[in-house]
Design a protein around this motif. Structure first.
Motif, PDB file in Angstrom:
ATOM      1  N   GLU A  27       3.668  37.680   3.262  1.00 32.96           N
ATOM      2  CA  GLU A  27       3.372  37.551   4.695  1.00 32.96           C
ATOM      3  C   GLU A  27       1.887  37.776   4.985  1.00 32.96           C
ATOM      4  O   GLU A  27       1.358  37.253   5.956  1.00 32.96           O
ATOM      5  N   GLU A  28       1.217  38.550   4.152  1.00 33.80           N
ATOM      6  CA  GLU A  28      -0.203  38.833   4.331  1.00 33.80           C
ATOM      7  C   GLU A  28      -1.087  37.935   3.465  1.00 33.80           C
ATOM      8  O   GLU A  28      -2.285  38.168   3.336  1.00 33.80           O
ATOM      9  N   GLY A  29      -0.471  36.916   2.842  1.00 31.63           N
ATOM     10  CA  GLY A  29      -1.244  35.958   2.057  1.00 31.63           C
ATOM     11  C   GLY A  29      -1.476  36.352   0.607  1.00 31.63           C
ATOM     12  O   GLY A  29      -2.284  35.732  -0.082  1.00 31.63           O
ATOM     13  N   PHE A  30      -0.758  37.370   0.124  1.00 31.60           N
ATOM     14  CA  PHE A  30      -0.907  37.812  -1.264  1.00 31.60           C
ATOM     15  C   PHE A  30       0.189  37.209  -2.133  1.00 31.60           C
ATOM     16  O   PHE A  30       1.353  37.185  -1.740  1.00 31.60           O
ATOM     17  N   GLY A  31      -0.195  36.761  -3.298  1.00 29.09           N
ATOM     18  CA  GLY A  31       0.771  36.388  -4.316  1.00 29.09           C
ATOM     19  C   GLY A  31       0.805  37.489  -5.357  1.00 29.09           C
ATOM     20  O   GLY A  31      -0.139  38.269  -5.472  1.00 29.09           O
ATOM     21  N   VAL A  32       1.879  37.562  -6.109  1.00 29.63           N
ATOM     22  CA  VAL A  32       1.975  38.540  -7.188  1.00 29.63           C
ATOM     23  C   VAL A  32       1.679  37.796  -8.493  1.00 29.63           C
ATOM     24  O   VAL A  32       2.457  36.961  -8.934  1.00 29.63           O
ATOM     25  N   LEU A  33       0.508  38.103  -9.060  1.00 28.05           N
ATOM     26  CA  LEU A  33       0.066  37.440 -10.282  1.00 28.05           C
ATOM     27  C   LEU A  33       0.741  37.993 -11.520  1.00 28.05           C
ATOM     28  O   LEU A  33       0.918  37.284 -12.502  1.00 28.05           O
ATOM     29  N   CYS A  34       1.058  39.277 -11.477  1.00 28.66           N
ATOM     30  CA  CYS A  34       1.744  39.888 -12.610  1.00 28.66           C
ATOM     31  C   CYS A  34       2.695  40.955 -12.093  1.00 28.66           C
ATOM     32  O   CYS A  34       2.476  41.540 -11.033  1.00 28.66           O
ATOM     33  N   ASP A  35       3.757  41.141 -12.821  1.00 21.58           N
ATOM     34  CA  ASP A  35       4.791  42.114 -12.468  1.00 21.58           C
ATOM     35  C   ASP A  35       5.136  42.849 -13.755  1.00 21.58           C
ATOM     36  O   ASP A  35       5.767  42.280 -14.651  1.00 21.58           O
ATOM     37  N   ILE A  36       4.678  44.083 -13.855  1.00 13.16           N
ATOM     38  CA  ILE A  36       4.869  44.859 -15.077  1.00 13.16           C
ATOM     39  C   ILE A  36       5.987  45.870 -14.856  1.00 13.16           C
ATOM     40  O   ILE A  36       5.894  46.737 -13.979  1.00 13.16           O
ATOM     41  N   ASP A  37       7.040  45.742 -15.630  1.00 14.38           N
ATOM     42  CA  ASP A  37       8.154  46.692 -15.603  1.00 14.38           C
ATOM     43  C   ASP A  37       7.806  47.799 -16.595  1.00 14.38           C
ATOM     44  O   ASP A  37       8.023  47.660 -17.803  1.00 14.38           O
ATOM     45  N   VAL A  38       7.233  48.874 -16.085  1.00 15.57           N
ATOM     46  CA  VAL A  38       6.751  49.958 -16.937  1.00 15.57           C
ATOM     47  C   VAL A  38       7.909  50.622 -17.681  1.00 15.57           C
ATOM     48  O   VAL A  38       7.795  50.919 -18.872  1.00 15.57           O
ATOM     49  N   GLN A  39       9.033  50.813 -17.013  1.00 15.70           N
ATOM     50  CA  GLN A  39      10.193  51.441 -17.652  1.00 15.70           C
ATOM     51  C   GLN A  39      10.619  50.643 -18.889  1.00 15.70           C
ATOM     52  O   GLN A  39      10.794  51.203 -19.967  1.00 15.70           O
TER      53      GLN A  39
END
Length: 136
Positions: A27-39
């Motif tokens: 909604e604020e114009g941000f995309g998620v370039l990476c998603d790191i599942d630390v667990q």
């Protein structure tokens, strides 16, 4: 704790909060370039147990372009990381404070941009379900 993040506690199940963060970032114009599942990463790489913890590398292309036009090496400080993590009694969501992060450049031309990004990230966190700011 050093004040380098914008911190909130929110209501909801962990996966629902992650999805809400991603929706609000969009909604604020941000995309998620990476998603790191630390667990999952710590379990796979080290055999260690860890709480649910995700690092979302968020980027607003227009704002990133403005920053890189002003300061070519600013990419070393991007993307804007947002973390979602479980505690014993709630889900925490924290975003990097762009004013703190960009202060290392000592370039005052970036201050208005840092303020804009910070305002947008604060808005994202404020709109999360049951969001309550954490100040410690």
């Amino acid at each position: 704790m050093a004040p380098y993040t914008i911190r909130y506690r929110v209501d909801g199940a962990f996966d629902e909060v992650v999805a809400a963060v991603q929706d609000e970032l969009a909604e604020e114009g941000f995309g998620v370039l990476c998603d790191i599942d630390v667990q999952a990463t710590l379990k796979e790489k080290l055999g260690e147990e860890f709480r649910k913890y995700r690092i979302l590398g968020a980027c607003n292309p227009s704002l990133a372009h403005q920053a890189m036009t002003e300061e070519i090496e600013i990419g070393a400080l991007l993307p804007c990381n947002v973390v979602v993590f479980e505690t014993d009694d709630h889900v925490g969501v924290s975003a990097v404070d762009p004013s703190v992060m960009l202060s290392v450049t000592e370039n005052p031309e970036l201050d208005p941009l840092a303020d804009d990004v910070g305002d947008r990230l604060e808005s994202v966190l404020q709109r999360l379900p049951g969001a309550t700011p954490v100040s410690e």
